[in-house]
Design a protein around this motif. Structure first.
Motif, PDB file in Angstrom:
ATOM      1  N   ILE A   1      24.420  17.458  54.512  1.00 45.42           N
ATOM      2  CA  ILE A   1      24.877  17.233  55.883  1.00 45.42           C
ATOM      3  C   ILE A   1      26.223  17.903  56.143  1.00 45.42           C
ATOM      4  O   ILE A   1      26.417  18.546  57.172  1.00 45.42           O
ATOM      5  N   VAL A   2      27.143  17.778  55.208  1.00 48.29           N
ATOM      6  CA  VAL A   2      28.499  18.296  55.426  1.00 48.29           C
ATOM      7  C   VAL A   2      28.573  19.809  55.216  1.00 48.29           C
ATOM      8  O   VAL A   2      29.163  20.521  56.019  1.00 48.29           O
ATOM      9  N   LEU A   3      27.956  20.309  54.154  1.00 44.69           N
ATOM     10  CA  LEU A   3      28.055  21.741  53.857  1.00 44.69           C
ATOM     11  C   LEU A   3      27.083  22.597  54.659  1.00 44.69           C
ATOM     12  O   LEU A   3      27.289  23.799  54.783  1.00 44.69           O
TER      13      LEU A   3
ATOM     14  N   MET B   1      11.965   8.796  42.659  1.00 43.25           N
ATOM     15  CA  MET B   1      11.759   9.275  41.294  1.00 43.25           C
ATOM     16  C   MET B   1      12.428   8.343  40.283  1.00 43.25           C
ATOM     17  O   MET B   1      11.920   8.142  39.183  1.00 43.25           O
ATOM     18  N   ARG B   2      13.538   7.753  40.664  1.00 48.77           N
ATOM     19  CA  ARG B   2      14.277   6.844  39.781  1.00 48.77           C
ATOM     20  C   ARG B   2      13.789   5.396  39.892  1.00 48.77           C
ATOM     21  O   ARG B   2      14.362   4.494  39.311  1.00 48.77           O
TER      22      ARG B   2
ATOM     23  N   ASN C   1      19.261  20.555  58.119  1.00 49.10           N
ATOM     24  CA  ASN C   1      20.024  20.066  56.970  1.00 49.10           C
ATOM     25  C   ASN C   1      19.933  18.552  56.806  1.00 49.10           C
ATOM     26  O   ASN C   1      19.794  18.054  55.688  1.00 49.10           O
ATOM     27  N   GLU C   2      20.024  17.815  57.916  1.00 50.68           N
ATOM     28  CA  GLU C   2      19.961  16.351  57.850  1.00 50.68           C
ATOM     29  C   GLU C   2      18.602  15.894  57.339  1.00 50.68           C
ATOM     30  O   GLU C   2      18.512  15.021  56.476  1.00 50.68           O
ATOM     31  N   LEU C   3      17.555  16.495  57.864  1.00 42.46           N
ATOM     32  CA  LEU C   3      16.203  16.127  57.453  1.00 42.46           C
ATOM     33  C   LEU C   3      15.963  16.489  55.986  1.00 42.46           C
ATOM     34  O   LEU C   3      15.366  15.716  55.234  1.00 42.46           O
ATOM     35  N   TYR C   4      16.445  17.637  55.572  1.00 41.79           N
ATOM     36  CA  TYR C   4      16.299  18.049  54.179  1.00 41.79           C
ATOM     37  C   TYR C   4      17.057  17.092  53.255  1.00 41.79           C
ATOM     38  O   TYR C   4      16.530  16.653  52.232  1.00 41.79           O
ATOM     39  N   GLY C   5      18.298  16.769  53.602  1.00 45.31           N
ATOM     40  CA  GLY C   5      19.096  15.844  52.793  1.00 45.31           C
ATOM     41  C   GLY C   5      18.451  14.477  52.700  1.00 45.31           C
ATOM     42  O   GLY C   5      18.430  13.851  51.630  1.00 45.31           O
ATOM     43  N   TYR C   6      17.908  14.015  53.812  1.00 47.86           N
ATOM     44  CA  TYR C   6      17.185  12.738  53.855  1.00 47.86           C
ATOM     45  C   TYR C   6      15.995  12.787  52.899  1.00 47.86           C
ATOM     46  O   TYR C   6      15.787  11.868  52.102  1.00 47.86           O
ATOM     47  N   GLY C   7      15.226  13.863  52.935  1.00 45.41           N
ATOM     48  CA  GLY C   7      14.067  14.005  52.056  1.00 45.41           C
ATOM     49  C   GLY C   7      14.448  14.074  50.590  1.00 45.41           C
ATOM     50  O   GLY C   7      13.798  13.457  49.739  1.00 45.41           O
ATOM     51  N   VAL C   8      15.509  14.811  50.281  1.00 41.88           N
ATOM     52  CA  VAL C   8      15.960  14.932  48.897  1.00 41.88           C
ATOM     53  C   VAL C   8      16.438  13.581  48.375  1.00 41.88           C
ATOM     54  O   VAL C   8      16.097  13.178  47.255  1.00 41.88           O
ATOM     55  N   ALA C   9      17.229  12.871  49.177  1.00 39.51           N
ATOM     56  CA  ALA C   9      17.730  11.553  48.755  1.00 39.51           C
ATOM     57  C   ALA C   9      16.572  10.585  48.530  1.00 39.51           C
ATOM     58  O   ALA C   9      16.542   9.862  47.523  1.00 39.51           O
ATOM     59  N   LEU C  10      15.612  10.563  49.447  1.00 44.04           N
ATOM     60  CA  LEU C  10      14.451   9.679  49.288  1.00 44.04           C
ATOM     61  C   LEU C  10      13.643  10.042  48.046  1.00 44.04           C
ATOM     62  O   LEU C  10      13.209   9.158  47.299  1.00 44.04           O
TER      63      LEU C  10
ATOM     64  N   PHE D   1      22.061   5.515  43.030  1.00 45.14           N
ATOM     65  CA  PHE D   1      22.409   5.485  44.452  1.00 45.14           C
ATOM     66  C   PHE D   1      23.563   6.440  44.748  1.00 45.14           C
ATOM     67  O   PHE D   1      23.592   7.082  45.791  1.00 45.14           O
ATOM     68  N   TRP D   2      24.521   6.546  43.844  1.00 48.25           N
ATOM     69  CA  TRP D   2      25.636   7.452  44.065  1.00 48.25           C
ATOM     70  C   TRP D   2      25.162   8.904  44.059  1.00 48.25           C
ATOM     71  O   TRP D   2      25.567   9.702  44.902  1.00 48.25           O
ATOM     72  N   ARG D   3      24.282   9.258  43.129  1.00 47.75           N
ATOM     73  CA  ARG D   3      23.769  10.632  43.073  1.00 47.75           C
ATOM     74  C   ARG D   3      22.981  10.983  44.331  1.00 47.75           C
ATOM     75  O   ARG D   3      23.121  12.078  44.874  1.00 47.75           O
ATOM     76  N   ALA D   4      22.151  10.051  44.795  1.00 52.78           N
ATOM     77  CA  ALA D   4      21.399  10.289  46.035  1.00 52.78           C
ATOM     78  C   ALA D   4      22.361  10.453  47.208  1.00 52.78           C
ATOM     79  O   ALA D   4      22.144  11.290  48.090  1.00 52.78           O
ATOM     80  N   ALA D   5      23.436   9.667  47.203  1.00 51.87           N
ATOM     81  CA  ALA D   5      24.436   9.757  48.270  1.00 51.87           C
ATOM     82  C   ALA D   5      25.104  11.126  48.272  1.00 51.87           C
ATOM     83  O   ALA D   5      25.297  11.730  49.334  1.00 51.87           O
TER      84      ALA D   5
END
Length: 105
Positions: free
Chosen positions: A43-45, A66-67, A52-61, A32-36
């Protein structure tokens, strides 16, 4: 000249201590920390010109899936989290806690 790359597998933190239940809890915490961190960085960078928000959301999901972590995947459930990250109201630990709150039983 030939170059040989050797990869050594290193167990995740907690797996060397022997307690399998503790190792599972630590592994989930790290997941959960890595996904965060991945979501926060997107989002920040703002590494991309748009989305960016949508991409970050997709990567975290994708990483959580995967885990083996089941979380609510509806974007509406993540909207407030993304707004709080954008406003710098949360650090990566707070984001990870919010991720854990989106777990599906």
């Amino acid at each position: 000249m030939r170059v040989v790359v050797v990869r050594q597998q290193v167990p995740e933190a907690g797996l060397l201590q022997g307690g399998s239940h503790q190792a599972v809890d630590e592994r989930a915490t790290l997941t959960f920390w890595r996904a965060a961190v991945m979501l926060e960085e997107c989002i920040v960078l703002r590494p991309f010109p748009a989305g960016n928000e949508l991409y970050g959301y997709g990567v975290a999901l994708a990483y959580l899936g995967m885990r083996g972590e089941q979380v609510n995947t509806k974007f509406e459930a993540w909207r407030e989290l993304i707004a709080d990250i954008r406003a710098l109201k949360l650090d990566s630990y707070g984001i990870a806690e919010r991720h854990r709150s989106l777990r599906v039983p």
